[in-house]
Design a protein around this motif. Structure first.
Motif, PDB file in Angstrom:
ATOM      1  N   LEU A   1      48.263  54.256  35.505  1.00 24.04           N
ATOM      2  CA  LEU A   1      47.795  55.557  35.977  1.00 24.04           C
ATOM      3  C   LEU A   1      48.251  56.708  35.093  1.00 24.04           C
ATOM      4  CD1 LEU A   1      48.357  55.105  39.824  1.00 24.04           C
ATOM      5  CD2 LEU A   1      46.206  54.977  38.576  1.00 24.04           C
ATOM      6  N   LEU A   2      48.890  56.404  33.976  1.00 26.46           N
ATOM      7  CA  LEU A   2      49.321  57.445  33.048  1.00 26.46           C
ATOM      8  C   LEU A   2      48.167  57.851  32.135  1.00 26.46           C
ATOM      9  CD1 LEU A   2      52.836  56.130  31.936  1.00 26.46           C
ATOM     10  CD2 LEU A   2      52.361  58.052  33.474  1.00 26.46           C
ATOM     11  N   GLY A   3      48.136  59.131  31.773  1.00 22.33           N
ATOM     12  CA  GLY A   3      47.158  59.626  30.829  1.00 22.33           C
ATOM     13  C   GLY A   3      47.562  59.300  29.400  1.00 22.33           C
ATOM     14  N   PRO A   4      46.656  59.505  28.437  1.00 24.76           N
ATOM     15  CA  PRO A   4      46.966  59.197  27.028  1.00 24.76           C
ATOM     16  C   PRO A   4      48.180  59.946  26.501  1.00 24.76           C
ATOM     17  CG  PRO A   4      44.612  59.532  27.331  1.00 24.76           C
ATOM     18  CD  PRO A   4      45.263  59.932  28.611  1.00 24.76           C
TER      19      PRO A   4
ATOM     20  N   SER B   1      49.662  47.785  21.252  1.00 19.94           N
ATOM     21  CA  SER B   1      49.949  48.905  20.356  1.00 19.94           C
ATOM     22  C   SER B   1      49.679  50.196  21.113  1.00 19.94           C
ATOM     23  CB  SER B   1      49.073  48.821  19.095  1.00 19.94           C
ATOM     24  OG  SER B   1      47.710  48.970  19.437  1.00 19.94           O
ATOM     25  N   MET B   2      49.926  51.315  20.473  1.00 16.23           N
ATOM     26  CA  MET B   2      49.688  52.593  21.136  1.00 16.23           C
ATOM     27  C   MET B   2      48.217  52.802  21.440  1.00 16.23           C
ATOM     28  SD  MET B   2      52.382  54.118  21.973  1.00 16.23           S
ATOM     29  CE  MET B   2      51.432  55.486  22.619  1.00 16.23           C
ATOM     30  N   ASP B   3      47.329  52.103  20.740  1.00 21.09           N
ATOM     31  CA  ASP B   3      45.896  52.268  20.981  1.00 21.09           C
ATOM     32  C   ASP B   3      45.434  51.584  22.267  1.00 21.09           C
ATOM     33  OD1 ASP B   3      45.664  53.690  18.608  1.00 21.09           O
ATOM     34  OD2 ASP B   3      45.245  51.876  17.424  1.00 21.09           O
ATOM     35  N   ASN B   4      46.167  50.580  22.731  1.00 19.34           N
ATOM     36  CA  ASN B   4      45.697  49.848  23.907  1.00 19.34           C
ATOM     37  C   ASN B   4      46.761  49.651  24.983  1.00 19.34           C
ATOM     38  OD1 ASN B   4      47.409  47.921  22.886  1.00 19.34           O
ATOM     39  ND2 ASN B   4      45.821  46.492  22.256  1.00 19.34           N
ATOM     40  N   VAL B   5      47.834  50.412  24.934  1.00 10.52           N
ATOM     41  CA  VAL B   5      48.899  50.208  25.910  1.00 10.52           C
ATOM     42  C   VAL B   5      48.425  50.538  27.323  1.00 10.52           C
ATOM     43  CG1 VAL B   5      49.849  52.529  25.503  1.00 10.52           C
ATOM     44  CG2 VAL B   5      51.293  50.740  26.496  1.00 10.52           C
ATOM     45  N   GLY B   6      47.632  51.593  27.482  1.00  2.64           N
ATOM     46  CA  GLY B   6      47.107  51.928  28.802  1.00  2.64           C
ATOM     47  C   GLY B   6      46.141  50.874  29.308  1.00  2.64           C
ATOM     48  N   ILE B   7      45.293  50.360  28.418  1.00  3.28           N
ATOM     49  CA  ILE B   7      44.361  49.296  28.784  1.00  3.28           C
ATOM     50  C   ILE B   7      45.126  48.036  29.169  1.00  3.28           C
ATOM     51  CG2 ILE B   7      42.536  47.814  27.893  1.00  3.28           C
ATOM     52  CD1 ILE B   7      41.626  50.123  26.152  1.00  3.28           C
ATOM     53  N   SER B   8      46.225  47.767  28.493  1.00  3.11           N
ATOM     54  CA  SER B   8      47.039  46.594  28.821  1.00  3.11           C
ATOM     55  C   SER B   8      47.604  46.702  30.228  1.00  3.11           C
ATOM     56  CB  SER B   8      48.171  46.442  27.807  1.00  3.11           C
ATOM     57  OG  SER B   8      47.671  46.276  26.504  1.00  3.11           O
TER      58      SER B   8
ATOM     59  N   LEU C   1      59.406  57.308  37.546  1.00  2.00           N
ATOM     60  CA  LEU C   1      58.722  56.461  38.509  1.00  2.00           C
ATOM     61  C   LEU C   1      57.420  57.080  38.983  1.00  2.00           C
ATOM     62  CD1 LEU C   1      58.898  53.810  40.044  1.00  2.00           C
ATOM     63  CD2 LEU C   1      60.135  55.012  41.862  1.00  2.00           C
ATOM     64  N   VAL C   2      57.418  58.381  39.186  1.00  4.13           N
ATOM     65  CA  VAL C   2      56.206  59.083  39.615  1.00  4.13           C
ATOM     66  C   VAL C   2      55.747  59.958  38.457  1.00  4.13           C
ATOM     67  CG1 VAL C   2      55.176  60.658  41.287  1.00  4.13           C
ATOM     68  CG2 VAL C   2      56.993  59.087  42.001  1.00  4.13           C
ATOM     69  N   PRO C   3      54.593  59.663  37.838  1.00  2.48           N
ATOM     70  CA  PRO C   3      54.127  60.464  36.698  1.00  2.48           C
ATOM     71  C   PRO C   3      53.761  61.883  37.115  1.00  2.48           C
ATOM     72  CG  PRO C   3      52.438  58.915  37.386  1.00  2.48           C
ATOM     73  CD  PRO C   3      53.661  58.580  38.173  1.00  2.48           C
ATOM     74  N   SER C   4      53.866  62.779  36.170  1.00  2.00           N
ATOM     75  CA  SER C   4      53.546  64.180  36.454  1.00  2.00           C
ATOM     76  C   SER C   4      52.060  64.382  36.689  1.00  2.00           C
ATOM     77  CB  SER C   4      54.013  65.059  35.285  1.00  2.00           C
ATOM     78  OG  SER C   4      53.413  64.624  34.068  1.00  2.00           O
ATOM     79  N   GLU C   5      51.229  63.566  36.097  1.00  2.00           N
ATOM     80  CA  GLU C   5      49.780  63.695  36.269  1.00  2.00           C
ATOM     81  C   GLU C   5      49.148  62.306  36.258  1.00  2.00           C
ATOM     82  OE1 GLU C   5      45.914  65.811  34.117  1.00  2.00           O
ATOM     83  OE2 GLU C   5      47.943  66.119  33.332  1.00  2.00           O
ATOM     84  N   LEU C   6      48.387  62.008  37.317  1.00  2.00           N
ATOM     85  CA  LEU C   6      47.732  60.712  37.422  1.00  2.00           C
ATOM     86  C   LEU C   6      46.389  60.731  36.704  1.00  2.00           C
ATOM     87  CD1 LEU C   6      48.424  59.832  41.179  1.00  2.00           C
ATOM     88  CD2 LEU C   6      49.701  59.131  39.160  1.00  2.00           C
ATOM     89  N   SER C   7      46.030  59.589  36.119  1.00  2.00           N
ATOM     90  CA  SER C   7      44.774  59.486  35.378  1.00  2.00           C
ATOM     91  C   SER C   7      44.220  58.073  35.517  1.00  2.00           C
ATOM     92  CB  SER C   7      44.996  59.808  33.897  1.00  2.00           C
ATOM     93  OG  SER C   7      43.830  59.552  33.147  1.00  2.00           O
ATOM     94  N   ILE C   8      42.895  57.966  35.600  1.00  2.00           N
ATOM     95  CA  ILE C   8      42.234  56.659  35.647  1.00  2.00           C
ATOM     96  C   ILE C   8      41.551  56.349  34.315  1.00  2.00           C
ATOM     97  CG2 ILE C   8      41.917  56.728  38.146  1.00  2.00           C
ATOM     98  CD1 ILE C   8      38.988  57.499  37.620  1.00  2.00           C
ATOM     99  N   GLU C   9      41.962  57.038  33.271  1.00  2.00           N
ATOM    100  CA  GLU C   9      41.345  56.845  31.967  1.00  2.00           C
ATOM    101  C   GLU C   9      41.505  55.422  31.468  1.00  2.00           C
ATOM    102  OE1 GLU C   9      39.314  57.507  28.452  1.00  2.00           O
ATOM    103  OE2 GLU C   9      39.394  58.657  30.309  1.00  2.00           O
ATOM    104  N   SER C  10      42.646  54.809  31.734  1.00  2.00           N
ATOM    105  CA  SER C  10      42.863  53.428  31.284  1.00  2.00           C
ATOM    106  C   SER C  10      41.883  52.478  31.947  1.00  2.00           C
ATOM    107  CB  SER C  10      44.304  53.005  31.582  1.00  2.00           C
ATOM    108  OG  SER C  10      45.233  53.800  30.868  1.00  2.00           O
TER     109      SER C  10
END
Length: 280
Positions: free
Chosen positions: A29-32, A240-247, A55-64
């Motif tokens: 749920l983290l942004g880029p 890698s940094m390019d796909n960590v959110g996708i992972s 534990l709780v991110p400052s801003e939630l994102s569904i970009e991943s």
């Protein structure tokens, strides 16, 4: 005071056990920008730094999730590869393992105990011991680099036979003799008496085998060369940094079926384990 201390200790232990799941959930749920700030220390440069985490991110994102579901078609292919492998393995184990366990449990024949001991020995062998003979036989069958190379050994796994044997062994022989006197055939006895009576063991073994083959890694790596035939457990092996959110998003989605199956089948598993302790 002692009760409060026990509750605190248990709460800490639960948090430690659940932290990996929370880590993956929050990471998905983290942004880029947050992903770059938190993970650049280990995924960029020398890779000897540390992550920054809250534990709780400052801003939630569904970009991943958007990137994964709309721009990663390989994910769906690997997902359905996994579904196909699991369905075929479990179906095969039901058709092969359950009758084998029934035969070992209810019929007396020369070498029965030796054969069951052999099943137990093979069950204790790690995959690394059996990998070479499996590789040779699969190559001779022409199944290398096909999903059948993972499915076929799974169908003839000795683990379901061992689990189901204990339940079938506990069925009273007088019930089976009464069914035979009424004119029931051996297959009819198995399907109408043995299988329903041993269903807790069958369900427990099927659930455990689902969890195993849903996350299988070694067999696909050894027997599958084409990446498009890999199961979901091998998706994105290099982060890698390019796909960590996708992972993170892929890891979370791949956990959902296993969690649901475990939650739905938990009563069967608990009942099966409890029954195993009292059956002889």
């Amino acid at each position: 005071m002692a009760r409060i201390l026990i509750r605190v200790v248990l709460a800490v232990m639960v948090f430690i056990i659940c932290f990996p799941v929370l880590f993956i959930l929050m990471g998905s749920l983290l942004g880029p920008d947050d992903l770059s700030n938190y993970f650049s220390g280990i995924l960029e440069g020398s890779g000897t730094g540390y992550i920054r985490w809250q534990l709780v991110p400052s801003e939630l994102s569904i970009e991943s999730f958007r990137q994964l579901l709309f721009f990663q078609p390989g994910f769906f292919r690997l997902f359905w590869n996994t579904v196909f492998i699991v369905v075929c393995v479990l179906t095969g184990q039901l058709l092969v393992g359950a009758p084998a366990a029934w035969g070992l449990a209810q019929y007396e024949f020369p070498g029965r105990k030796a054969l069951f001991t052999l099943y137990i020995i093979f069950m204790m062998f790690p995959f690394q011991v059996l990998m070479l003979p499996e590789y040779i036989h699969l190559a001779k069958l022409g199944l290398m680099d096909t999903l059948g190379a993972v499915i076929l050994p799974g169908i003839f796994s000795s683990f379901p036979v061992f689990i189901e044997y204990n339940f079938f062994r506990g069925i009273s022989s007088s019930v089976l003799d009464a069914a035979r006197l009424d004119g029931a055939g051996e297959w009819q006895i198995f399907w109408e008496i043995g299988l329903p009576a041993g269903m807790p063991g069958v369900a427990a073994s099927m659930m455990l085998q689902f969890l195993e083959y849903w996350s299988t890694i070694e067999q696909p790596l050894a027997f599958l060369d084409t990446k498009s035939k890999w199961p979901l457990s091998l998706y994105l092996p290099q982060i890698s940094m390019d796909n960590v959110g996708i992972s993170f998003a892929a890891s979370l989605i791949s956990m959902i079926p296993a969690i649901l199956i475990f939650r739905i089948g938990q009563p069967c598993l608990e009942g099966g384990i409890a029954a195993m302790g009292v059956k002889r």
